[in-house]
Design a protein around this motif. Sequence first.
Motif, mmCIF file in Angstrom:
data_model
loop_
_atom_site.group_PDB
_atom_site.id
_atom_site.type_symbol
_atom_site.label_atom_id
_atom_site.label_comp_id
_atom_site.label_asym_id
_atom_site.label_seq_id
_atom_site.Cartn_x
_atom_site.Cartn_y
_atom_site.Cartn_z
ATOM 1 N N MET A 43 40.993 49.833 47.700
ATOM 2 C CA MET A 43 42.290 49.232 47.984
ATOM 3 C C MET A 43 42.553 49.472 49.469
ATOM 4 O O MET A 43 42.822 50.594 49.887
ATOM 5 C CB MET A 43 43.376 49.892 47.126
ATOM 6 N N GLN A 44 42.430 48.420 50.262
ATOM 7 C CA GLN A 44 42.521 48.545 51.715
ATOM 8 C C GLN A 44 43.824 47.916 52.226
ATOM 9 O O GLN A 44 44.027 46.713 52.132
ATOM 10 C CB GLN A 44 41.315 47.864 52.367
ATOM 11 N N ILE A 45 44.708 48.774 52.762
ATOM 12 C CA ILE A 45 45.979 48.303 53.292
ATOM 13 C C ILE A 45 45.737 47.653 54.651
ATOM 14 O O ILE A 45 45.159 48.257 55.555
ATOM 15 C CB ILE A 45 46.977 49.470 53.464
ATOM 16 N N VAL A 46 46.186 46.411 54.786
ATOM 17 C CA VAL A 46 45.974 45.662 56.031
ATOM 18 C C VAL A 46 47.115 45.998 56.987
ATOM 19 O O VAL A 46 47.971 45.177 57.288
ATOM 20 C CB VAL A 46 45.884 44.139 55.758
ATOM 21 N N ASN A 47 47.096 47.215 57.483
ATOM 22 C CA ASN A 47 48.198 47.657 58.335
ATOM 23 C C ASN A 47 48.026 47.252 59.787
ATOM 24 O O ASN A 47 48.910 47.496 60.609
ATOM 25 C CB ASN A 47 48.419 49.171 58.221
ATOM 26 N N ASN A 48 46.914 46.616 60.136
ATOM 27 C CA ASN A 48 46.780 46.126 61.511
ATOM 28 C C ASN A 48 47.589 44.849 61.745
ATOM 29 O O ASN A 48 47.646 44.344 62.856
ATOM 30 C CB ASN A 48 45.314 45.891 61.882
ATOM 31 N N LYS A 49 48.229 44.318 60.697
ATOM 32 C CA LYS A 49 49.128 43.180 60.874
ATOM 33 C C LYS A 49 50.509 43.640 61.315
ATOM 34 O O LYS A 49 51.403 42.831 61.544
ATOM 35 C CB LYS A 49 49.232 42.379 59.576
ATOM 36 N N MET A 50 50.667 44.964 61.436
ATOM 37 C CA MET A 50 51.939 45.537 61.858
ATOM 38 C C MET A 50 51.767 46.142 63.243
ATOM 39 O O MET A 50 50.730 46.705 63.555
ATOM 40 C CB MET A 50 52.369 46.634 60.872
#
Length: 303
Positions: free
Chosen positions: A207-214
């Motif tokens: 489960m990989q959180i795409v936090n580079n969109k923030m």
Amino acid sequence: MSSSSTIINSGAKTIGSPSFCGRSTSQKYYKYVSYHDSSVVSERSQASVIILFVVNILTSCTDYSDLAAKCVAGQSTVFAVVDNNPWSMVKISGEQTAEAFNDIVAHLNERLGQTVSSRAAIFIGGHSDGGYSAIAAMQENGGALSFKPAGFIGANPVNLRAPGVPSLKIHCPTFAIGFTLETCGVPVDQAALAAYNITASRNRVLMQIVNNKMKADDPDQITHCIFASDGLSITRTPHDGWVRELIGKFCTLFVDSVVTGDYTSKTQYEDAINEDRKSLVNVFFGAETATAEESKLVSCVIS
């Protein structure tokens, strides 16, 4: 004991005691808190699953109540949060984790109560340093675990010193949670992504959180410290609870797939993600090799 809804926690318990220099006088020294859902688990309906989960650096066994609650809600599960080294902020020792886990398993009812079945499937894992220590404790890595875990649950497990996660082995099914963006000084390819990729079992999910969109200074930024809801004064967001809620859903799917032997599909994991969050979560599964879109440094803020 205290409860929130039907989630019961045991309160913090200490096994052994440290000597003046921090070494245990009883050859083992750890603290733990266990959680279960009393609407499902009782002495008459014992838990069929145990999750032993080691804390991260600078956190304690009382700092993961929300994550534990999300993983046991509605399930026949006892979730034990373990501080493998209470006298120190360092939690990375596979030896200390093996000592704690072996002691719990050898004294199940004494440590976790009469609500646990002696035939329960035992999963191990942890957060960051603690997650790494659980991998290092495995027999395939020369560790001293007295049992083979049913599965591994890793919240961005990492060791920033050699040997790192990519150099180890995981022979059991794995559920790993990680990120696309480096936060708190944890490189993406050295943590959850690596734990997933080194897993030999095809029953594995990331489960990989795409936090580079923030943006780095975004008040909604999600970091490596997201798993501990009660510990450090890490900057947290009003919306970070959805991450732990989703971890609970994935955990249920993963544990059920291991215990029942029914192979969960990637689609089942993807369907567990709310529509408004689908762009913020990547799912890697089975034979897929996990990759990261981006890796940039974002610091955690400690106050």
